[in-house]
Design an enzyme around this catalytic site. Structure first.
Site, PDB file in Angstrom:
ATOM      1  CD1 TRP A  10      -2.085  -2.087   0.239  1.00  0.00           C
ATOM      2  CD2 TRP A  10      -3.029  -1.303   2.105  1.00  0.00           C
ATOM      3  NE1 TRP A  10      -3.150  -2.909   0.546  1.00  0.00           N
ATOM      4  CE2 TRP A  10      -3.745  -2.444   1.683  1.00  0.00           C
ATOM      5  CE3 TRP A  10      -3.441  -0.642   3.271  1.00  0.00           C
ATOM      6  CZ2 TRP A  10      -4.854  -2.931   2.370  1.00  0.00           C
ATOM      7  CZ3 TRP A  10      -4.540  -1.125   3.961  1.00  0.00           C
ATOM      8  CH2 TRP A  10      -5.249  -2.257   3.512  1.00  0.00           C
ATOM      9  CE  LYS A  11       4.482   1.041  -4.394  1.00  0.00           C
ATOM     10  NZ  LYS A  11       5.011   1.418  -5.699  1.00  0.00           N
ATOM     11  CD  GLU A  96       8.015   3.031  -4.553  1.00  0.00           C
ATOM     12  OE1 GLU A  96       7.459   2.867  -3.446  1.00  0.00           O
ATOM     13  OE2 GLU A  96       7.436   2.822  -5.641  1.00  0.00           O
ATOM     14  N   GLY A 230       1.259  -2.707  -6.267  1.00  0.00           N
ATOM     15  CA  GLY A 230       1.196  -1.392  -5.637  1.00  0.00           C
ATOM     16  C   GLY A 230      -0.166  -0.755  -5.882  1.00  0.00           C
TER      17      GLY A 230
HETATM   18  P1  PGA Z   1       2.838  -0.794  -8.904  1.00  0.00           P
HETATM   19  O1  PGA Z   1       3.884  -0.977  -7.703  1.00  0.00           O
HETATM   20  O2  PGA Z   1       1.996  -2.046  -8.916  1.00  0.00           O
HETATM   21  O3  PGA Z   1       2.049   0.434  -8.554  1.00  0.00           O
HETATM   22  O4  PGA Z   1       3.611  -0.655 -10.161  1.00  0.00           O
HETATM   23  C1  PGA Z   1       4.486  -2.208  -7.465  1.00  0.00           C
HETATM   24  C2  PGA Z   1       5.429  -2.097  -6.298  1.00  0.00           C
HETATM   25  O5  PGA Z   1       6.048  -1.037  -6.111  1.00  0.00           O
HETATM   26  O6  PGA Z   1       5.597  -3.052  -5.524  1.00  0.00           O
END
Ligand code: PGA
Length: 253
Positions: A10-11, A96, A230
């Site tokens: 979910w970041k 990230e 993500g």
């Molecule tokens: P995304 O991110 O599905 O939005 O491309 C994947 C992730 O960073 O794990």
């Protein structure tokens, strides 16, 4: 057969209330699907509430990161000791984190700390666009694996997420064949670092713009064992559909 996993990263999204609401939406639809491992990785602040909600659920909980020390003067950090009772998994080395927080230096220690506390590590690896275009994908990936796993004896509970950086959050997913080939090569590398038997049992996920439109093709590949998701994991209908489609693909395998 390896049990596929659909893991939601979910970041830095959702308040505690939003996280709880999102999980409730997913739970209704997903509780009874047993041939896919379902995992949600909310922000630290929501881990406790989400893990309490999912205490008796088939949906598992993971953290997006952690420090490797038990405790100490590390302002703003969260230790394995603090999450071990509420998390089944921890994502380690997400691109990230490597890019913005210098995580390259800490990944090996974090994998060891996760093992020490019985938290299953999801180790992220993947190449940048320039590296991909210069044919360096496997060089980069092999180096990342060697660094992350140096001195790590037991990898039985390790999950790898292959996430080409150029595919993350861009809407430009790797093709299923491309991802399958690279994941096959990652499995071979793990076989040479450890042994082929253990490498054949480890789950290797694909990540990078995985969504309800491409998951069936990805999950249908021989080497791909699900996805680290993500953006799409924040939309309950997308995440639910991804789990259901993966389940259907595996029912036929
Ligand atoms: P995304 O991110 O599905 O939005 O491309 C994947 C992730 O960073 O794990």
């Amino acid at each position: 057969m390896r049990t596929p996993m659909i893991a939601g990263n979910w970041k830095m999204n959702t308040t505690v209330e939003e996280a709880v609401a999102l999980v409730k939406d997913m739970q209704k639809e997903l509780e009874d699907i047993s041939n896919v491992e379902k995992l949600v990785c909310p922000p630290f602040i929501s881990l406790k509430a989400v893990s309490e909600l999912l205490a008796k659920s088939s949906i598992k909980v993971g953290a997006q990161n952690m420090h490797y020390e038990d405790k100490g003067a590390f302002t703003g950090e969260v230790s394995p000791l603090m999450i071990k009772d509420i998390c089944h998994y921890v994502i380690i080395g997400h691109s990230e984190r490597r890019q913005y927080f210098n995580d390259d230096f800490y990944i090996n220690n974090k994998v060891k700390a996760a093992n020490k506390y019985g938290i299953n590590p999801i180790l992220c690896i993947g190449e940048k666009l320039e590296e991909n275009q210069s044919g360096l994908t496997m060089d980069v990936i092999e180096r990342q694996l060697e660094q992350a796993l140096a001195g790590v004896e037991h990898i039985g509970n390790l999950v790898i997420a292959y996430e080409p950086i150029w595919a993350i959050g861009t809407g430009k997913s790797a093709s299923a064949e491309q991802a399958n080939d690279t994941i096959g090569a990652i499995r071979q590398k793990l076989g040479s670092l450890y042994n082929n038997k253990i490498a054949s049992t480890l789950r290797i996920l694909y990540g990078g713009s995985a969504n309800a439109e491409n998951i069936a093709e990805l999950a249908g590949q021989s080497e791909i064992d699900g996805a680290l998701v993500g953006g799409a994991s924040l939309k309950p209908e997308q995440y639910i559909s991804m789990v259901k489609q993966t389940s259907a693909v595996y029912n036929k395998k």
